[in-house]
Every structure is written in structure tokens, then in C-alpha cells.
Enzyme design. Structure first.
Site, PDB file in Angstrom:
ATOM      1  N   VAL A  14       0.830  -1.203   0.000  1.00  0.00           N
ATOM      2  CA  VAL A  14       0.000   0.000   0.000  1.00  0.00           C
ATOM      3  C   VAL A  14       0.869   1.259   0.000  1.00  0.00           C
ATOM      4  O   VAL A  14       0.616   2.204  -0.755  1.00  0.00           O
ATOM      5  CB  VAL A  14      -0.971  -0.005   1.207  1.00  0.00           C
ATOM      6  CG1 VAL A  14      -1.858   1.227   1.171  1.00  0.00           C
ATOM      7  CG2 VAL A  14      -1.825  -1.264   1.206  1.00  0.00           C
ATOM      8  N   LYS A 105      -7.589  -2.243   8.857  1.00  0.00           N
ATOM      9  CA  LYS A 105      -8.900  -2.747   9.330  1.00  0.00           C
ATOM     10  C   LYS A 105      -8.778  -3.526  10.636  1.00  0.00           C
ATOM     11  O   LYS A 105      -9.655  -3.472  11.493  1.00  0.00           O
ATOM     12  CB  LYS A 105      -9.546  -3.631   8.271  1.00  0.00           C
ATOM     13  CG  LYS A 105      -8.849  -4.965   8.046  1.00  0.00           C
ATOM     14  CD  LYS A 105      -8.635  -5.291   6.619  1.00  0.00           C
ATOM     15  CE  LYS A 105      -7.325  -6.015   6.439  1.00  0.00           C
ATOM     16  NZ  LYS A 105      -6.956  -6.171   5.066  1.00  0.00           N
ATOM     17  N   VAL A 132     -11.570  -0.835   4.336  1.00  0.00           N
ATOM     18  CA  VAL A 132     -12.557  -1.816   3.851  1.00  0.00           C
ATOM     19  C   VAL A 132     -12.643  -1.731   2.330  1.00  0.00           C
ATOM     20  O   VAL A 132     -12.839  -0.649   1.764  1.00  0.00           O
ATOM     21  CB  VAL A 132     -13.960  -1.555   4.441  1.00  0.00           C
ATOM     22  CG1 VAL A 132     -14.970  -2.562   3.887  1.00  0.00           C
ATOM     23  CG2 VAL A 132     -13.934  -1.622   5.956  1.00  0.00           C
ATOM     24  N   ASP A 201     -10.524 -11.615   8.043  1.00  0.00           N
ATOM     25  CA  ASP A 201     -10.387 -10.341   7.322  1.00  0.00           C
ATOM     26  C   ASP A 201     -11.780  -9.764   7.013  1.00  0.00           C
ATOM     27  O   ASP A 201     -12.041  -8.581   7.248  1.00  0.00           O
ATOM     28  CB  ASP A 201      -9.590 -10.605   6.028  1.00  0.00           C
ATOM     29  CG  ASP A 201      -9.456  -9.371   5.159  1.00  0.00           C
ATOM     30  OD1 ASP A 201      -8.598  -8.529   5.472  1.00  0.00           O
ATOM     31  OD2 ASP A 201     -10.214  -9.255   4.177  1.00  0.00           O
ATOM     32  N   LYS A 205     -13.802  -6.322   8.473  1.00  0.00           N
ATOM     33  CA  LYS A 205     -14.395  -5.336   7.562  1.00  0.00           C
ATOM     34  C   LYS A 205     -15.887  -5.164   7.834  1.00  0.00           C
ATOM     35  O   LYS A 205     -16.411  -4.053   7.803  1.00  0.00           O
ATOM     36  CB  LYS A 205     -14.137  -5.756   6.111  1.00  0.00           C
ATOM     37  CG  LYS A 205     -12.652  -5.656   5.739  1.00  0.00           C
ATOM     38  CD  LYS A 205     -12.359  -6.318   4.401  1.00  0.00           C
ATOM     39  CE  LYS A 205     -10.893  -6.167   4.006  1.00  0.00           C
ATOM     40  NZ  LYS A 205     -10.505  -7.018   2.883  1.00  0.00           N
ATOM     41  N   GLY A 302      -4.509  -4.438  -3.530  1.00  0.00           N
ATOM     42  CA  GLY A 302      -3.511  -4.070  -4.539  1.00  0.00           C
ATOM     43  C   GLY A 302      -2.964  -2.687  -4.254  1.00  0.00           C
ATOM     44  O   GLY A 302      -3.646  -1.856  -3.648  1.00  0.00           O
TER      45      GLY A 302
HETATM   46  P1  NAP Z   1       3.093  -4.904   3.722  1.00  0.00           P
HETATM   47  O1  NAP Z   1       3.282  -5.066   2.266  1.00  0.00           O
HETATM   48  O2  NAP Z   1       3.439  -6.039   4.627  1.00  0.00           O
HETATM   49  O3  NAP Z   1       3.913  -3.607   4.170  1.00  0.00           O
HETATM   50  C1  NAP Z   1       4.075  -3.231   5.501  1.00  0.00           C
HETATM   51  C2  NAP Z   1       5.109  -2.128   5.562  1.00  0.00           C
HETATM   52  O4  NAP Z   1       5.175  -1.651   6.893  1.00  0.00           O
HETATM   53  C3  NAP Z   1       6.524  -2.548   5.173  1.00  0.00           C
HETATM   54  O5  NAP Z   1       7.168  -1.545   4.446  1.00  0.00           O
HETATM   55  C4  NAP Z   1       7.218  -2.753   6.521  1.00  0.00           C
HETATM   56  O6  NAP Z   1       8.601  -2.447   6.497  1.00  0.00           O
HETATM   57  C5  NAP Z   1       6.515  -1.727   7.369  1.00  0.00           C
HETATM   58  N1  NAP Z   1       6.456  -2.162   8.766  1.00  0.00           N
HETATM   59  C6  NAP Z   1       5.725  -3.179   9.288  1.00  0.00           C
HETATM   60  N2  NAP Z   1       5.944  -3.259  10.619  1.00  0.00           N
HETATM   61  C7  NAP Z   1       6.813  -2.286  10.921  1.00  0.00           C
HETATM   62  C8  NAP Z   1       7.423  -1.858  12.121  1.00  0.00           C
HETATM   63  N3  NAP Z   1       7.192  -2.477  13.285  1.00  0.00           N
HETATM   64  N4  NAP Z   1       8.269  -0.804  12.076  1.00  0.00           N
HETATM   65  C9  NAP Z   1       8.531  -0.180  10.919  1.00  0.00           C
HETATM   66  N5  NAP Z   1       7.973  -0.518   9.724  1.00  0.00           N
HETATM   67  C10 NAP Z   1       7.131  -1.573   9.748  1.00  0.00           C
HETATM   68  O7  NAP Z   1       1.577  -4.521   4.070  1.00  0.00           O
HETATM   69  P2  NAP Z   1       0.495  -3.928   3.057  1.00  0.00           P
HETATM   70  O8  NAP Z   1      -0.074  -5.024   2.232  1.00  0.00           O
HETATM   71  O9  NAP Z   1       1.033  -2.753   2.398  1.00  0.00           O
HETATM   72  O10 NAP Z   1      -0.673  -3.531   4.092  1.00  0.00           O
HETATM   73  C11 NAP Z   1      -0.556  -2.380   4.890  1.00  0.00           C
HETATM   74  C12 NAP Z   1      -1.898  -2.099   5.561  1.00  0.00           C
HETATM   75  O11 NAP Z   1      -2.882  -1.847   4.572  1.00  0.00           O
HETATM   76  C13 NAP Z   1      -2.458  -3.220   6.415  1.00  0.00           C
HETATM   77  O12 NAP Z   1      -3.130  -2.674   7.518  1.00  0.00           O
HETATM   78  C14 NAP Z   1      -3.454  -3.912   5.486  1.00  0.00           C
HETATM   79  O13 NAP Z   1      -4.480  -4.581   6.184  1.00  0.00           O
HETATM   80  C15 NAP Z   1      -3.996  -2.717   4.759  1.00  0.00           C
HETATM   81  N6  NAP Z   1      -4.552  -3.014   3.448  1.00  0.00           N
HETATM   82  C16 NAP Z   1      -3.798  -3.673   2.555  1.00  0.00           C
HETATM   83  C17 NAP Z   1      -4.305  -3.905   1.282  1.00  0.00           C
HETATM   84  C18 NAP Z   1      -3.479  -4.578   0.242  1.00  0.00           C
HETATM   85  O14 NAP Z   1      -3.916  -4.671  -0.893  1.00  0.00           O
HETATM   86  N7  NAP Z   1      -2.286  -5.048   0.546  1.00  0.00           N
HETATM   87  C19 NAP Z   1      -5.613  -3.499   0.978  1.00  0.00           C
HETATM   88  C20 NAP Z   1      -6.371  -2.803   1.928  1.00  0.00           C
HETATM   89  C21 NAP Z   1      -5.822  -2.571   3.177  1.00  0.00           C
HETATM   90  P3  NAP Z   1       9.665  -3.325   5.658  1.00  0.00           P
HETATM   91  O15 NAP Z   1       9.277  -3.109   4.223  1.00  0.00           O
HETATM   92  O16 NAP Z   1      10.980  -2.775   5.968  1.00  0.00           O
HETATM   93  O17 NAP Z   1       9.438  -4.732   6.096  1.00  0.00           O
HETATM   94  N1  HSE Z   2      -6.309  -9.900   2.146  1.00  0.00           N
HETATM   95  C1  HSE Z   2      -7.263  -8.950   1.695  1.00  0.00           C
HETATM   96  C2  HSE Z   2      -8.103  -9.553   0.573  1.00  0.00           C
HETATM   97  C3  HSE Z   2      -6.546  -7.709   1.199  1.00  0.00           C
HETATM   98  O1  HSE Z   2      -7.800 -10.661   0.093  1.00  0.00           O
HETATM   99  O2  HSE Z   2      -9.090  -8.956   0.178  1.00  0.00           O
HETATM  100  C4  HSE Z   2      -7.183  -6.417   1.513  1.00  0.00           C
HETATM  101  O3  HSE Z   2      -7.810  -6.262   2.709  1.00  0.00           O
END
Ligand code: NAP
Ligand code: HSE
Length: 433
Positions: A14, A105, A132, A201, A205, A302
Site C-alpha cells: 500500500v 482494518k 474496507v 479479514d 471489515k 492491490g
Molecule cells: P506490507 O506489504 O506487509 O507492508 C508493511 C510495511 O510496513 C513494510 O514496508 C514494513 O517495512 C513496514 N512495517 C511493518 N511493521 C513495521 C514496524 N514495526 N516498524 C517499521 N515498519 C514496519 O503490508 P500492506 O499489504 O502494504 O498492508 C498495509 C496495511 O494496509 C495493512 O493494515 C493492510 O491490512 C492494509 N490493506 C492492505 C491492502 C493490500 O492490498 N495489501 C488493501 C487494503 C488494506 P519493511 O518493508 O521494511 O518490512
Molecule cells: N487480504 C485482503 C483480501 C486484502 O484478500 O481482500 C485487503 O484487505
């Protein structure tokens, strides 16, 4: 042009999307927000990691103090995920009068009360559109655009991973485990997919959506939850024979001031728009008493779709006065006190798939148990034996609408029958009526 400094907590999927959108759409964002946005610090765990995005090493930090102690940073964008240290960092940032955008979330659904109250107390703006359904603008729609309505019902496909798996099972007849492996290889499913496939998850939501839709406090535990791991290709086949589709549905309804909140695999008519939401897409179908039926459809995950929601939240903060205390309340879940029904009191139709012995009198024993529990059967389907030597056969029952407690009691009694080899699956049927 005014300038504003923001900080990102996290530069994963993200965070990368947010950073790229801020560069790609810089001009549109400047014109729409009235600000030139500078990402002045990004908190990460590792400084050496390859991230697929060009970010100067000068702005990366592993020390949150670099952000919290910088008074020129006005907005903190939390896209790191998890409860701690995300919660601590958000609370500390609010204490320092920084506005907050988050996509988290899990944090909002489980510990949201404390952070919302803190933001209210300090009168900082708090936006969470991406928490969400990723890129779908559902939170602000409920919070802003649908406030003239009493929301009666909400049905969501809010988890992309499970919708991808169920779509593949439905369209290609594949086994759950095989699709899950493929989804992991392609990066659609996480290495540990538990939160997605077990429905956690979607439960988070739905807790967020229903608190806002019904204006009441919702605990995650108020939301009944079942995942999709028990769905087999044979269930998909039966669903198709009944002109139905199986989706992991998040369901919220209000009846006479009482709420029904549940996440579980659900058979829905293939004529319903939600049945045609395939692949990793999300959709939310809402009925408001003024607007009628609405459906929101799009990418629930994404980097760019989720980044779209996060950056819009940043812009919406910048459009208000970021330097004065804001009177806009961020907590909108404390307008009423509404009771949540136990799952035992929920009424539904049910699909029940059994393996039984194909012997005289077995069907009679089964229907007697349902009849004595006041469960009315709509149809009973038996198609050919599985094995002639064991006499095993698949029996599928479809009930009329009935209370869940009566189904459970009937199933308990079925287990006592020697002729019942196994209760293979029970899937609720939603008719949207
Ligand atoms: P991710 O790819 O795992 O990225 C997490 C990032 O946070 C990484 O850059 C990590 O650093 C950093 N991080 C984690 N713990 C840390 C700590 N203790 N101290 C410093 N930095 C830390 O996660 P993501 O998929 O982007 O998701 C992020 C959030 O968005 C979550 O709450 C998720 O539920 C929400 N979300 C995600 C999506 C999706 O499509 N992925 C959709 C909707 C909502 P490093 O890179 O150095 O490890
Ligand atoms: N793991 C979640 C999904 C990503 O599959 O929809 C976003 O919340």
C-alpha cells in the site's frame, strides 16, 4: 502553491501505491487539494530492502521518533498493518496534533474505540477509507453520501483472496487446496492465508461497515464468522444445479432494531449482481430506505487501488483547514445502542449435504428428525451411490426458512443415527427477500 509535509508508516504494497500515486498524479492532486505534498519521512523495518519504487534513502527511517518529533509533518499515513506498534504510533501522532490516514482494518475493528476517541479529543482528522474493500469508496459513501437513509441491509464480498479461490472452484471445478496453492504462487494469497480463508479479514471489515451503517458500537466478536475451507467442488456443482453461486458473504441486516451480523459461505441466486462478482474483485450491495438498492464494485486490494483510497483521504484532509482544530466528529458509531442477535436466532434457508447409507428407512429417519424439530424440507436430492460395497450415497437437503438453532439441533440428532456416515457441509442460502 502551499506545501505540506506528510509521513508514511510503511512502504510495502500500500505504501508503494501511495508513493507512486503522489508522483504520478502530482498535478491533479495539487489542484484538487491546494497543496504540494512532500513525503518527508517513511518508516520501515529494513533500510536495505528492494521495494520496487524509487525512494531516496534520506527519507527512509527505522526510527519513529524522526517522525513524531518533526512538527512540520502534518499528516501521518499508517500503512504498516497489525495492532502494535501501529496503534501506539497513531496515538502518539494524534497526541502531537497530526492528522491520521490509515488502511488498518484489523486495528480499527479490534482497538478502534481508543484511537477514534483520542482523535475526537484532540480534534484531529482521522480517515480510513482503505480499511474496507481497498479502492472502493464505501466508507465515505456510508459516512457522507448515505446519511439521509436508514440502512436496512448490507451484503459484501469484501475479501478478494477468497473470492478468487471460490471463482476458480466454480468456473474450473478445482479443489480448494489446489487453488489456494496456485493463489499463493501468484501472490494473490499470503504465505499464511488464515485471516483470509477463515473469514477473519471479512469479519473485521463487516464490523467496521456495520458500526457505521447502523450507527452503533460493534465488537468484532458480535460478527459470526465461518471461512471457506469446507467448500468442495461437489458443493459448487449442486449450487450450479440450483442456479446458485457460492460466495463468502459478509451480511448485516437490521430488523426491528436488532442486528444480524455474519460472515460465511453463502449460496446466492446466480441472477443476483453479487453472484457475478468474480476473481479477486470486491462488491458491496446496500439497501437504504430512501435510495433503494446500490452496488459498489471494484478492486478490494492491490497497491494502486488501495493507494487510491489512501491518497483521497489525504486530499480530503487537506481540503479542510489542517492548522485549526476540527469540530468534525470522527466517531459515528455511538448514535444508538443496538442489540446483535445470536447466530442461533438467525433465520435462513439451508443446504445440507450428507453421506448416508442407501438402505430402506434411512430417508424416513432423517425427515422425521427435521420434522420433529419443525424444520420444513423444500427438497431432497439423491444421485447414485458413491460405492456399491459400502452403500454410501450423497444426500442433499434444502430447507425452507428456519431458525439456525433448529438446524443445529436436527444435525446433532442426525449424528446419532448409525445410517448417517457424515454431515459433509451446511451452507446458508440467501434469497435477498
Ligand atoms: P506490507 O506489504 O506487509 O507492508 C508493511 C510495511 O510496513 C513494510 O514496508 C514494513 O517495512 C513496514 N512495517 C511493518 N511493521 C513495521 C514496524 N514495526 N516498524 C517499521 N515498519 C514496519 O503490508 P500492506 O499489504 O502494504 O498492508 C498495509 C496495511 O494496509 C495493512 O493494515 C493492510 O491490512 C492494509 N490493506 C492492505 C491492502 C493490500 O492490498 N495489501 C488493501 C487494503 C488494506 P519493511 O518493508 O521494511 O518490512
Ligand atoms: N487480504 C485482503 C483480501 C486484502 O484478500 O481482500 C485487503 O484487505
Amino acid at each position: 502553491m502551499k506545501k505540506v509535509k506528510i509521513a508514511l508508516l510503511g512502504l510495502g504494497n500500500v505504501g508503494r501505491g501511495v508513493y507512486n500515486i503522489l508522483i504520478k498524479n502530482k498535478e491533479e492532486i495539487m489542484k484538487r487539494s491546494g497543496y504540494e505534498i512532500e513525503v518527508s519521512k517513511i518508516l520501515v523495518r529494513s533500510l536495505d530492502k528492494y521495494r520496487g519504487v524509487e525512494v531516496s534513502n534520506d527519507i527512509l527511517t527505522t526510527n519513529f521518533d524522526d517522525i513524531i518529533n518533526d512538527d512540520s509533518i502534518k499528516i501521518v499515513v499508517e500503512v504498516m498493518g497489525g495492532i502494535e506498534p501501529a496503534k501506539e504510533y497513531i496515538l502518539r501522532a494524534i497526541e502531537k496534533n497530526k492528522h491520521i490516514v490509515t488502511a488498518n482494518k484489523m486495528l480499527l475493528a479490534t482497538e478502534g474505540k481508543e484511537v477514534f476517541e483520542k482523535a475526537d479529543e484532540k480534534k484531529v482528522m482521522f480517515q480510513y477509507e482503505a480499511s474496507v474493500a481497498g479502492g472502493i469508496p464505501i466508507i465515505n459513501s456510508i459516512n457522507e453520501n448515505l446519511t439521509a437513509n436508514k440502512i436496512n441491509e448490507l451484503y459484501g464480498i469484501v475479501n478478494g483472496t477468497t473470492n478468487y479461490i471460490l471463482s476458480k472452484m466454480e468456473l474450473e471445478g478445482l479443489e480448494f487446496d489446489d487453488v489456494l496453492e496456485e493463489a499463493k504462487e501468484k501472490g494473490y494469497a499470503e504465505a499464511d492465508p488464515t485471516s483470509d480463508i477463515e473469514g477473519y479479514d471479512a469479519q473485521y471489515k463487516l464490523a467496521i461497515l456495520s458500526a457505521l451503517s447502523f450507527g452503533t458500537k460493534i465488537s468484532v466478536d458480535d460478527v459470526y464468522r465461518e471461512g471457506i475451507t469446507k467448500i468442495k467442488p461437489i458443493d459448487m456443482k449442486y449450487a450450479s444445479d440450483f442456479n446458485m453461486s457460492i460466495k463468502l458473504l459478509a451480511i448485516a441486516k437490521e430488523n426491528n432494531g436488532e442486528l444480524e451480523l455474519r460472515v460465511h459461505p453463502t449460496m446466492i441466486p446466480e441472477t443476483h449482481p453479487l453472484a457475478n462478482v468474480y476473481d479477486s474483485f470486491n462488491a458491496i450491495f446496500i439497501n437504504g430506505n430512501a435510495v433503494g438498492d446500490l452496488m459498489f464494485y471494484g478492486k478490494g486490494a492491490g497497491d494502486m487501488p488501495t493507494g487510491s483510497a489512501v491518497v483521497s483521504d489525504i486530499i480530503s484532509i487537506l481540503r479542510k483547514n489542517i492548522d485549526t482544530k476540527n469540530e468534525n466528529p470522527v466517531v459515528k458509531d455511538n448514535l444508538w445502542n443496538k442489540n446483535v442477535k445470536s447466530i442461533d436466532d438467525v433465520e435462513s434457508r439451508y443446504y445440507i449435504r450428507l453421506t448416508v447409507q442407501d438402505k430402506p428407512g434411512v430417508l424416513g429417519q432423517i425427515t422425521t428428525i427435521f420434522g420433529s424439530n419443525r424444520v420444513s424440507l423444500k427438497s431432497v436430492i439423491q444421485k447414485g451411490r458413491k460405492h456399491d460395497d459400502t452403500l454410501e450415497v450423497t444426500l442433499v437437503l434444502i430447507t425452507h426458512k428456519t431458525k439456525e438453532a433448529l438446524i443445529n439441533d436436527s444435525i446433532d440428532k442426525l449424528h446419532d443415527l448409525r445410517s448417517i456416515k457424515s454431515v459433509e457441509n451446511i451452507i446458508r442460502i440467501e434469497d435477498f427477500s
